[in-house]
Design a protein around this motif. Structure first.
Motif, mmCIF file in Angstrom:
data_model
loop_
_atom_site.group_PDB
_atom_site.id
_atom_site.type_symbol
_atom_site.label_atom_id
_atom_site.label_comp_id
_atom_site.label_asym_id
_atom_site.label_seq_id
_atom_site.Cartn_x
_atom_site.Cartn_y
_atom_site.Cartn_z
ATOM 1 N N THR A 46 30.082 -22.084 -87.731
ATOM 2 C CA THR A 46 30.207 -20.695 -87.284
ATOM 3 C C THR A 46 28.956 -20.280 -86.523
ATOM 4 O O THR A 46 27.859 -20.796 -86.784
ATOM 5 C CB THR A 46 30.413 -19.707 -88.457
ATOM 6 O OG1 THR A 46 29.258 -19.727 -89.300
ATOM 7 C CG2 THR A 46 31.649 -20.060 -89.256
ATOM 8 N N ILE A 47 29.120 -19.317 -85.607
ATOM 9 C CA ILE A 47 28.012 -18.744 -84.844
ATOM 10 C C ILE A 47 28.243 -17.236 -84.762
ATOM 11 O O ILE A 47 29.325 -16.792 -84.373
ATOM 12 C CB ILE A 47 27.924 -19.317 -83.420
ATOM 13 C CG1 ILE A 47 27.782 -20.845 -83.441
ATOM 14 C CG2 ILE A 47 26.756 -18.693 -82.647
ATOM 15 C CD1 ILE A 47 27.895 -21.485 -82.067
ATOM 16 N N SER A 48 27.227 -16.458 -85.130
ATOM 17 C CA SER A 48 27.336 -15.003 -85.005
ATOM 18 C C SER A 48 26.001 -14.452 -84.524
ATOM 19 O O SER A 48 24.944 -15.018 -84.804
ATOM 20 C CB SER A 48 27.737 -14.366 -86.336
ATOM 21 O OG SER A 48 26.776 -14.645 -87.338
ATOM 22 N N GLN A 49 26.073 -13.344 -83.797
ATOM 23 C CA GLN A 49 24.861 -12.702 -83.293
ATOM 24 C C GLN A 49 24.442 -11.609 -84.253
ATOM 25 O O GLN A 49 25.214 -10.709 -84.571
ATOM 26 C CB GLN A 49 25.108 -12.130 -81.898
ATOM 27 C CG GLN A 49 23.845 -11.638 -81.209
ATOM 28 C CD GLN A 49 24.066 -11.343 -79.729
ATOM 29 O OE1 GLN A 49 25.206 -11.309 -79.260
ATOM 30 N NE2 GLN A 49 22.991 -11.158 -78.991
ATOM 31 N N VAL A 50 23.194 -11.680 -84.722
ATOM 32 C CA VAL A 50 22.689 -10.735 -85.712
ATOM 33 C C VAL A 50 21.924 -9.597 -85.041
ATOM 34 O O VAL A 50 22.124 -8.427 -85.366
ATOM 35 C CB VAL A 50 21.785 -11.448 -86.727
ATOM 36 C CG1 VAL A 50 21.311 -10.477 -87.802
ATOM 37 C CG2 VAL A 50 22.512 -12.623 -87.364
ATOM 38 N N THR A 51 21.029 -9.938 -84.110
ATOM 39 C CA THR A 51 20.305 -8.949 -83.311
ATOM 40 C C THR A 51 20.358 -9.416 -81.861
ATOM 41 O O THR A 51 21.063 -10.371 -81.529
ATOM 42 C CB THR A 51 18.845 -8.794 -83.773
ATOM 43 O OG1 THR A 51 18.117 -9.987 -83.470
ATOM 44 C CG2 THR A 51 18.770 -8.514 -85.266
ATOM 45 N N ILE A 93 32.041 -26.381 -74.183
ATOM 46 C CA ILE A 93 31.856 -25.350 -73.165
ATOM 47 C C ILE A 93 30.855 -24.288 -73.613
ATOM 48 O O ILE A 93 30.424 -23.463 -72.816
ATOM 49 C CB ILE A 93 33.193 -24.665 -72.832
ATOM 50 C CG1 ILE A 93 33.789 -24.015 -74.101
ATOM 51 C CG2 ILE A 93 34.167 -25.668 -72.237
ATOM 52 C CD1 ILE A 93 35.052 -23.225 -73.826
ATOM 53 N N GLY A 94 30.437 -24.316 -74.884
ATOM 54 C CA GLY A 94 29.455 -23.369 -75.377
ATOM 55 C C GLY A 94 30.106 -22.139 -75.975
ATOM 56 O O GLY A 94 31.213 -21.757 -75.630
ATOM 57 N N ASN A 95 29.396 -21.523 -76.894
ATOM 58 C CA ASN A 95 29.877 -20.313 -77.554
ATOM 59 C C ASN A 95 29.702 -19.110 -76.625
ATOM 60 O O ASN A 95 28.696 -18.989 -75.935
ATOM 61 C CB ASN A 95 29.082 -20.127 -78.851
ATOM 62 C CG ASN A 95 29.395 -18.833 -79.545
ATOM 63 O OD1 ASN A 95 28.742 -17.821 -79.299
ATOM 64 N ND2 ASN A 95 30.399 -18.853 -80.410
ATOM 65 N N HIS A 96 30.673 -18.185 -76.635
ATOM 66 C CA HIS A 96 30.622 -17.071 -75.694
ATOM 67 C C HIS A 96 29.445 -16.139 -75.972
ATOM 68 O O HIS A 96 28.870 -15.568 -75.034
ATOM 69 C CB HIS A 96 31.941 -16.287 -75.738
ATOM 70 C CG HIS A 96 32.173 -15.541 -77.017
ATOM 71 N ND1 HIS A 96 32.563 -16.157 -78.187
ATOM 72 C CD2 HIS A 96 32.051 -14.209 -77.298
ATOM 73 C CE1 HIS A 96 32.689 -15.242 -79.139
ATOM 74 N NE2 HIS A 96 32.379 -14.060 -78.633
ATOM 75 N N LEU A 97 29.062 -15.972 -77.240
ATOM 76 C CA LEU A 97 27.918 -15.128 -77.559
ATOM 77 C C LEU A 97 26.619 -15.738 -77.041
ATOM 78 O O LEU A 97 25.766 -15.043 -76.475
ATOM 79 C CB LEU A 97 27.821 -14.916 -79.073
ATOM 80 C CG LEU A 97 28.951 -14.126 -79.732
ATOM 81 C CD1 LEU A 97 28.791 -14.144 -81.244
ATOM 82 C CD2 LEU A 97 28.969 -12.685 -79.221
ATOM 83 N N LEU A 98 26.478 -17.045 -77.214
ATOM 84 C CA LEU A 98 25.279 -17.727 -76.743
ATOM 85 C C LEU A 98 25.226 -17.772 -75.223
ATOM 86 O O LEU A 98 24.151 -17.637 -74.614
ATOM 87 C CB LEU A 98 25.233 -19.147 -77.320
ATOM 88 C CG LEU A 98 25.067 -19.236 -78.841
ATOM 89 C CD1 LEU A 98 25.261 -20.670 -79.313
ATOM 90 C CD2 LEU A 98 23.702 -18.715 -79.268
#
Length: 336
Positions: A46-51, A93-98
């Motif tokens: 999983t990948i999530s943006q915290v700040t 293709i990479g994560n959209h948030l990153l």
């Protein structure tokens, strides 16, 4: 009390000096830790943006063969090493948030006034051309599921940050560990007071969480966390949840005021308008020496030897805190 292991050079050495010392952390006789100081494969789950520039990643162990005894175990405060080839080619293709962060970061003009970082010493120059690595401290792990989670601050132009922005769910990564020499014994101190800065909250959070998870440990814990502003606060929900424990308290200090009113930080109530939780101890002011001394006075009443201070942050930050410790003649301090 202070860390004794040498600092990692970040080159991903095959014969790393850190691997010469065996880990002092003990495991149950019927358990084998996946982390044996050799690189192991982990898939990004999983990948999530915290700040704005801090992301939370969860990785899962993917062995070719696994035994019933194997567990993913990261002792409190310990870190792992993530490595990649310098000639890394993305496998997805990479994560959209990153990708969004990378595009935004690339649009900001370079700061030509910035002082170039001093090159890090390399222990294994033969492998330096192939790999580079960086240390990260898990904030949580699941022995049975074989997963761990890390908070990673991305830096514009950073070699590892450039690599991380190419990851997506399912990307294969390589980690090894564990590293760290903090050995906690149940109730060995009556009080623990911790001072942290930004993403450096990770090793202290994992240590305090492990103490709280032990029902027989009655150590009283206090965490003072410093962040730039309210959107930069990390583990906000987790800290608010831990405050339910009778022996845990915390306070968050912001170096940049949330408002621009003329009231002094002590009298300003503007931050209360930003949806604070009930009794959430967030202060719209910097942590000053007078407050550090005040926070330490109560645990000091139980005796200096009963108090352990934990520090994690930049060198200027830890030096700032140590000035107050020296004034109060507190020597029992561990710096991550």
């Amino acid at each position: 009390m202070s860390g004794a292991d040498p600092v990692c050079c970040g080159s991903g050495c095959t014969n790393c000096v850190l691997d010469v010392k065996p880990s002092k952390h003990t495991l149950p006789a019927d358990v084998t830790n996946v982390f044996d100081r050799t690189y192991k494969p982990f898939v990004c789950e999983t990948i999530s943006q915290v700040t704005g520039n801090v992301f939370r990643f969860r990785f899962r162990y993917v062995p070719s063969t696994v035994t019933e005894r194997e567990r993913v175990i990261v002792p409190p405060g310990c870190h792992l090493m993530l490595r990649t080839l310098r000639t890394h080619n993305p496998d997805g293709i990479g994560n959209h948030l990153l990708k969004a962060w990378r595009e935004e970061a690339s649009s900001v003009p370079n700061d030509t006034s910035a002082i170039a970082k001093k090159p890090m010493q390399k222990y294994d120059k033969a492998e330096d051309d192939l790999y580079f690595s960086r240390p990260y401290t898990p904030i949580a792990f699941d022995q049975e599921q074989g997963t761990f989670e890390v908070l990673i601050k991305l830096e514009r132009g950073g070699a590892m940050s450039n690599y991380l922005t190419t990851l997506s769910v399912g990307s294969r990564t390589e980690w090894k560990g564990v590293y760290g020499d903090l050995l906690w014994k149940r109730n060995q101190h009556r009080n623990v007071v911790a001072f942290v800065q930004g993403v450096a909250i990770a090793p202290v959070y994992s240590t305090l969480r492990a103490i709280l998870d032990d029902d027989d440990d009655e150590t009283r814990l206090m965490l003072c966390a410093c962040f730039r502003d309210l959107p930069s606060v990390l583990l906000r929900e987790e800290l608010h949840t831990l405050a339910r424990y009778w022996n845990f308290k915390y306070a968050i200090y912001l170096s940049r005021r949330t408002c621009g009113c003329v009231a002094s930080p002590e009298n300003c109530a503007c931050i209360a308008k930003h949806h604070l939780r009930y009794n959430e101890p967030i202060h719209d002011r910097r942590l000053e020496p007078e407050e550090i001394e005040r926070l330490l006075q109560r645990p000091l009443s139980d005796g200096k030897q009963s108090l352990l201070v934990l520090l994690c942050g930049t060198e200027p930050f830890t030096a700032f805190i140590k000035t107050s410790l020296q004034k109060l003649e507190i020597e029992n301090c561990y710096t991550f």
